[in-house]
Motif scaffolding. Structure first.
Motif, PDB file in Angstrom:
ATOM      1  N   ARG A 106       0.960  -1.087   0.349  1.00 14.48           N
ATOM      2  CA  ARG A 106       0.089   0.030   0.047  1.00 14.48           C
ATOM      3  C   ARG A 106       1.227   1.241   0.110  1.00 14.48           C
ATOM      4  N   SER A 107       1.765   0.772   0.877  1.00  9.06           N
ATOM      5  CA  SER A 107       3.051   1.986   0.954  1.00  9.06           C
ATOM      6  C   SER A 107       3.135   2.460  -0.583  1.00  9.06           C
ATOM      7  N   GLU A 108       3.217   1.422  -1.401  1.00  7.52           N
ATOM      8  CA  GLU A 108       4.486   1.934  -2.773  1.00  7.52           C
ATOM      9  C   GLU A 108       3.355   2.336  -3.668  1.00  7.52           C
ATOM     10  N   ALA A 109       2.029   1.598  -3.133  1.00  9.66           N
ATOM     11  CA  ALA A 109       0.625   2.156  -4.429  1.00  9.66           C
ATOM     12  C   ALA A 109       0.515   3.436  -3.981  1.00  9.66           C
ATOM     13  N   LEU A 110       0.743   3.783  -2.778  1.00 10.14           N
ATOM     14  CA  LEU A 110       0.288   5.864  -2.569  1.00 10.14           C
ATOM     15  C   LEU A 110       1.137   6.576  -3.054  1.00 10.14           C
ATOM     16  N   PHE A 111       2.364   5.692  -2.664  1.00 13.57           N
ATOM     17  CA  PHE A 111       3.879   6.737  -2.802  1.00 13.57           C
ATOM     18  C   PHE A 111       3.500   6.901  -4.306  1.00 13.57           C
ATOM     19  N   SER A 112       3.115   6.223  -5.614  1.00 11.34           N
ATOM     20  CA  SER A 112       3.316   6.358  -7.270  1.00 11.34           C
ATOM     21  C   SER A 112       1.995   7.246  -7.265  1.00 11.34           C
ATOM     22  N   ILE A 113       0.523   7.352  -6.493  1.00 11.66           N
ATOM     23  CA  ILE A 113      -0.026   8.144  -6.382  1.00 11.66           C
ATOM     24  C   ILE A 113       0.346   9.451  -6.595  1.00 11.66           C
ATOM     25  N   ALA A 114       1.374   9.794  -5.482  1.00  8.83           N
ATOM     26  CA  ALA A 114       1.974  11.172  -5.106  1.00  8.83           C
ATOM     27  C   ALA A 114       3.109  11.798  -5.652  1.00  8.83           C
ATOM     28  N   THR A 115       3.672  10.574  -6.633  1.00  7.87           N
ATOM     29  CA  THR A 115       4.668  11.157  -7.393  1.00  7.87           C
ATOM     30  C   THR A 115       3.928  11.126  -8.759  1.00  7.87           C
ATOM     31  N   LEU A 116       2.703  10.509  -9.260  1.00  5.70           N
ATOM     32  CA  LEU A 116       1.951  11.547 -10.146  1.00  5.70           C
ATOM     33  C   LEU A 116       1.198  12.757 -10.118  1.00  5.70           C
ATOM     34  N   HIS A 117       0.997  12.684  -9.251  1.00  3.99           N
ATOM     35  CA  HIS A 117       0.400  14.482  -8.881  1.00  3.99           C
ATOM     36  C   HIS A 117       1.792  14.907  -9.167  1.00  3.99           C
ATOM     37  N   ARG A 118       2.942  14.762  -8.193  1.00  3.55           N
ATOM     38  CA  ARG A 118       3.217  15.721  -8.361  1.00  3.55           C
ATOM     39  C   ARG A 118       4.267  16.822  -9.448  1.00  3.55           C
ATOM     40  N   THR A 119       4.524  15.130 -10.332  1.00  5.80           N
ATOM     41  CA  THR A 119       4.847  15.395 -11.879  1.00  5.80           C
ATOM     42  C   THR A 119       3.734  16.158 -13.211  1.00  5.80           C
ATOM     43  N   SER A 120       2.444  15.799 -12.294  1.00  4.32           N
ATOM     44  CA  SER A 120       1.228  16.969 -13.262  1.00  4.32           C
ATOM     45  C   SER A 120       1.555  18.543 -12.325  1.00  4.32           C
ATOM     46  N   LYS A 121       2.161  18.513 -11.360  1.00  3.03           N
ATOM     47  CA  LYS A 121       2.709  20.253 -10.477  1.00  3.03           C
ATOM     48  C   LYS A 121       0.965  19.891 -10.134  1.00  3.03           C
ATOM     49  N   SER A 122       0.453  18.723  -8.873  1.00  4.07           N
ATOM     50  CA  SER A 122      -0.745  19.069  -7.970  1.00  4.07           C
ATOM     51  C   SER A 122       0.262  19.048  -6.914  1.00  4.07           C
ATOM     52  N   TYR A 123       0.637  19.763  -6.489  1.00  7.87           N
ATOM     53  CA  TYR A 123       1.599  19.967  -5.409  1.00  7.87           C
ATOM     54  C   TYR A 123       1.087  19.652  -4.007  1.00  7.87           C
ATOM     55  N   ALA A 124      -0.141  20.327  -3.988  1.00  6.03           N
ATOM     56  CA  ALA A 124      -1.065  20.146  -2.869  1.00  6.03           C
ATOM     57  C   ALA A 124      -0.962  18.495  -2.839  1.00  6.03           C
ATOM     58  N   LYS A 125      -1.825  17.546  -3.628  1.00  2.00           N
ATOM     59  CA  LYS A 125      -2.474  16.355  -3.569  1.00  2.00           C
ATOM     60  C   LYS A 125      -1.432  15.042  -3.619  1.00  2.00           C
ATOM     61  N   ALA A 126       0.078  15.727  -4.159  1.00  2.00           N
ATOM     62  CA  ALA A 126       0.772  14.845  -3.604  1.00  2.00           C
ATOM     63  C   ALA A 126       1.242  14.836  -2.166  1.00  2.00           C
ATOM     64  N   ILE A 127       1.213  16.193  -2.210  1.00  2.00           N
ATOM     65  CA  ILE A 127       1.795  16.625  -0.528  1.00  2.00           C
ATOM     66  C   ILE A 127       0.557  15.454   0.426  1.00  2.00           C
ATOM     67  N   ASP A 128      -0.574  15.261  -0.276  1.00  2.00           N
ATOM     68  CA  ASP A 128      -1.482  14.557   0.621  1.00  2.00           C
ATOM     69  C   ASP A 128      -0.678  13.227   0.677  1.00  2.00           C
ATOM     70  N   PHE A 129      -0.455  12.477  -0.539  1.00  2.60           N
ATOM     71  CA  PHE A 129      -0.043  11.455  -0.491  1.00  2.60           C
ATOM     72  C   PHE A 129       1.030  10.781  -0.038  1.00  2.60           C
ATOM     73  N   TYR A 130       1.574  12.222  -0.391  1.00  5.74           N
ATOM     74  CA  TYR A 130       3.172  11.563   0.307  1.00  5.74           C
ATOM     75  C   TYR A 130       2.800  11.218   1.264  1.00  5.74           C
ATOM     76  N   THR A 131       2.320  12.403   2.383  1.00 13.82           N
ATOM     77  CA  THR A 131       1.788  12.146   4.243  1.00 13.82           C
ATOM     78  C   THR A 131       1.240  10.975   4.312  1.00 13.82           C
ATOM     79  N   LYS A 132       0.561  10.557   3.538  1.00 14.82           N
ATOM     80  CA  LYS A 132      -0.360   9.210   4.269  1.00 14.82           C
ATOM     81  C   LYS A 132       0.694   8.182   4.007  1.00 14.82           C
ATOM     82  N   VAL A 133       2.372   8.136   3.182  1.00 12.73           N
ATOM     83  CA  VAL A 133       3.015   7.052   3.293  1.00 12.73           C
ATOM     84  C   VAL A 133       3.623   7.127   3.874  1.00 12.73           C
TER      85      VAL A 133
END
Length: 216
Positions: free
Chosen positions: A41-68
């Motif tokens: 689950r950690s790896e899956a959430l990390f992948s979601i966070a990274t997809l958001h970050r590379t899309s420049k959706s930084y707030a969403k990226a932070i949310d998912f990285y925090t969950k990791v």
């Protein structure tokens, strides 16, 4: 059968990523993450966070990285990396207070796992330390030679002091033994020496020199 379904689902996720269909990849990763636990689950959430970050959706990226970070099974290396990307995301959002908090958190987590700097998470801590050194370099370059000869000696002394400060900062970077940042540090050191040489040669010669002394 369950394992086969998981493999097929992961292949579908990689397919969406390969095609650059990030929205579909994120949606399916979220479905996948809801069905698994622990390190997976950690790896899956990390992948979601990274997809958001590379899309420049930084707030969403932070949310998912925090969950990791909240998952106990997240590896030591990944904890350092995640803290770094949260710092980086806050930096892109211009939220300096939060960025500084996670900058220090990244360094603290890395130090916990690798007190001697080399080892777990070293490259992420080295990136931060190199950015600190780069800030010193920019301040160093900002010091110009005054036209007033009375103030020139003080400027040169200040410039040399900044070289010493920068050398210490770069030694701190190199201590992490991160190949990429070692190369960056050597490059910055070369730029520093070149700039200092140009700075000193641009200084006007003192008055009263003979023709031979001036030519030297």
């Amino acid at each position: 059968m369950i394992l086969l379904r998981q493999i097929c689902f992961l292949m579908l996720l990689f397919y969406f990523e390969a095609l650059g269909k990030k929205a579909e990849a994120i949606r399916n990763y979220e479905i996948y993450a809801s069905k698994i636990k622990g390190a997976e689950r950690s790896e899956a959430l990390f992948s979601i966070a990274t997809l958001h970050r590379t899309s420049k959706s930084y707030a969403k990226a932070i949310d998912f990285y925090t969950k990791v970070l909240m998952i106990n099974e997240t590896s030591s290396e990944k904890q350092v990396e995640v803290a770094y990307w949260i710092f980086d995301s806050y930096h892109h959002l211009g939220r300096k207070k939060e960025a500084n908090k996670y900058k220090e958190k990244t360094l603290a987590i890395q130090e916990k796992f690798a007190p001697e700097k080399k080892g777990i998470g070293a490259n992420w801590a080295a990136k931060i330390r190199f950015e600190d050194a780069l800030a010193v370099f920019m301040n160093f370059k900002a010091i110009t030679l005054p036209k007033n000869s009375k103030n020139q000696q003080a400027a040169i002394k200040n410039k040399l002091s900044m070289v010493t400060q920068l050398n210490k900062a770069l030694l701190n970077v190199v201590a992490y033994n991160s190949p990429e940042e070692i190369v960056n540090s050597l490059s910055l050191l070369g730029q520093t020496n070149l700039h200092m040489g140009e700075f000193l040669t641009s200084a006007p010669l003192p008055s009263g020199l003979s023709a031979d002394e001036t030519n030297k």
